[in-house]
Design a protein around this motif. Sequence first.
Motif, mmCIF file in Angstrom:
data_model
loop_
_atom_site.group_PDB
_atom_site.id
_atom_site.type_symbol
_atom_site.label_atom_id
_atom_site.label_comp_id
_atom_site.label_asym_id
_atom_site.label_seq_id
_atom_site.Cartn_x
_atom_site.Cartn_y
_atom_site.Cartn_z
ATOM 1 N N MET A 1 0.842 -1.190 0.000
ATOM 2 C CA MET A 1 0.000 0.000 0.000
ATOM 3 C C MET A 1 0.880 1.245 0.000
ATOM 4 O O MET A 1 1.927 1.269 0.635
ATOM 5 C CB MET A 1 -0.904 -0.024 1.229
ATOM 6 C CG MET A 1 -1.906 1.062 1.250
ATOM 7 S SD MET A 1 -3.138 0.699 2.510
ATOM 8 C CE MET A 1 -4.024 2.215 2.433
ATOM 9 N N SER A 2 0.457 2.247 -0.728
ATOM 10 C CA SER A 2 1.230 3.485 -0.790
ATOM 11 C C SER A 2 0.979 4.312 0.468
ATOM 12 O O SER A 2 -0.115 4.343 0.999
ATOM 13 C CB SER A 2 0.888 4.267 -2.052
ATOM 14 O OG SER A 2 -0.501 4.361 -2.225
ATOM 15 N N GLU A 3 2.028 4.967 0.927
ATOM 16 C CA GLU A 3 1.995 5.728 2.167
ATOM 17 C C GLU A 3 1.776 7.207 1.878
ATOM 18 O O GLU A 3 2.393 7.766 0.973
ATOM 19 C CB GLU A 3 3.332 5.526 2.884
ATOM 20 C CG GLU A 3 3.518 6.328 4.133
ATOM 21 C CD GLU A 3 4.921 6.192 4.722
ATOM 22 O OE1 GLU A 3 5.221 6.956 5.637
ATOM 23 O OE2 GLU A 3 5.711 5.346 4.260
ATOM 24 N N VAL A 4 0.893 7.844 2.661
ATOM 25 C CA VAL A 4 0.686 9.286 2.544
ATOM 26 C C VAL A 4 1.776 9.970 3.373
ATOM 27 O O VAL A 4 1.964 9.648 4.546
ATOM 28 C CB VAL A 4 -0.719 9.707 3.043
ATOM 29 C CG1 VAL A 4 -0.884 11.219 2.975
ATOM 30 C CG2 VAL A 4 -1.801 9.013 2.234
ATOM 31 N N ILE A 5 2.501 10.888 2.720
ATOM 32 C CA ILE A 5 3.562 11.608 3.424
ATOM 33 C C ILE A 5 3.256 13.101 3.429
ATOM 34 O O ILE A 5 2.516 13.599 2.592
ATOM 35 C CB ILE A 5 4.953 11.342 2.814
ATOM 36 C CG1 ILE A 5 5.019 11.781 1.346
ATOM 37 C CG2 ILE A 5 5.331 9.868 2.961
ATOM 38 C CD1 ILE A 5 6.424 11.722 0.743
ATOM 39 N N SER A 6 3.870 13.793 4.369
ATOM 40 C CA SER A 6 3.658 15.235 4.531
ATOM 41 C C SER A 6 4.858 16.003 3.981
ATOM 42 O O SER A 6 5.871 15.418 3.586
ATOM 43 C CB SER A 6 3.482 15.561 6.019
ATOM 44 O OG SER A 6 4.708 15.325 6.697
ATOM 45 N N SER A 7 4.737 17.310 4.013
ATOM 46 C CA SER A 7 5.849 18.173 3.599
ATOM 47 C C SER A 7 7.107 17.866 4.406
ATOM 48 O O SER A 7 8.216 17.871 3.872
ATOM 49 C CB SER A 7 5.485 19.643 3.800
ATOM 50 O OG SER A 7 4.380 19.996 3.024
ATOM 51 N N ALA A 8 6.925 17.579 5.687
ATOM 52 C CA ALA A 8 8.062 17.312 6.568
ATOM 53 C C ALA A 8 8.804 16.041 6.167
ATOM 54 O O ALA A 8 10.025 15.947 6.342
ATOM 55 C CB ALA A 8 7.583 17.207 8.014
ATOM 56 N N ASP A 9 8.091 15.060 5.623
ATOM 57 C CA ASP A 9 8.700 13.781 5.235
ATOM 58 C C ASP A 9 9.251 13.789 3.809
ATOM 59 O O ASP A 9 10.007 12.887 3.443
ATOM 60 C CB ASP A 9 7.663 12.654 5.304
ATOM 61 C CG ASP A 9 7.133 12.436 6.703
ATOM 62 O OD1 ASP A 9 7.890 12.655 7.662
ATOM 63 O OD2 ASP A 9 5.958 12.045 6.822
ATOM 64 N N PHE A 10 8.856 14.748 2.997
ATOM 65 C CA PHE A 10 9.164 14.721 1.576
ATOM 66 C C PHE A 10 10.669 14.686 1.307
ATOM 67 O O PHE A 10 11.131 13.910 0.468
ATOM 68 C CB PHE A 10 8.515 15.913 0.863
ATOM 69 C CG PHE A 10 8.477 15.766 -0.623
ATOM 70 C CD1 PHE A 10 7.468 15.048 -1.237
ATOM 71 C CD2 PHE A 10 9.456 16.336 -1.421
ATOM 72 C CE1 PHE A 10 7.425 14.892 -2.616
ATOM 73 C CE2 PHE A 10 9.431 16.194 -2.797
ATOM 74 C CZ PHE A 10 8.404 15.467 -3.397
ATOM 75 N N GLN A 11 11.416 15.495 2.007
ATOM 76 C CA GLN A 11 12.873 15.560 1.795
ATOM 77 C C GLN A 11 13.513 14.193 2.010
ATOM 78 O O GLN A 11 14.228 13.691 1.149
ATOM 79 C CB GLN A 11 13.494 16.605 2.736
ATOM 80 C CG GLN A 11 14.992 16.761 2.600
ATOM 81 C CD GLN A 11 15.419 17.523 1.356
ATOM 82 O OE1 GLN A 11 14.699 18.378 0.865
ATOM 83 N NE2 GLN A 11 16.595 17.202 0.843
ATOM 84 N N SER A 12 13.255 13.586 3.162
ATOM 85 C CA SER A 12 13.927 12.325 3.494
ATOM 86 C C SER A 12 13.384 11.138 2.701
ATOM 87 O O SER A 12 14.142 10.274 2.270
ATOM 88 C CB SER A 12 13.827 12.039 4.990
ATOM 89 O OG SER A 12 12.474 11.868 5.371
#
Length: 102
Positions: A1-12
């Motif tokens: 399943m694909s994970e929803v990520i936030s702006s904070a997680d996007f970089q890493s």
Amino acid sequence: MSEVISSADFQSKVLEAPGKVLVDFFATWCGPCRMLAPVLDEVAAENAAVKVYKVDIDQSPDVAARYGVTSVPTLVVFVDGQVVNQTVGAQPKQNILALLNA
């Protein structure tokens, strides 16, 4: 399943990730986005070498703006943190696989 990520997680999770990452820019109110979700889950399950993430444009408008997302769903392929391909609109599975392998 694909994970929803936030702006904070996007970089890493996307920009610093080695290899291919497919990002689905979506919105909860978007019908085509909901239709695309199970297709992306299939792609994620069948392609262990590709990470698949989702970014909610309403929760992370800064990331959406950075990549010029004006319509959803927008799929963006990153390789080693660089954009290499993208498409707009709900796509059939074979088109998504072609996008990843282009």
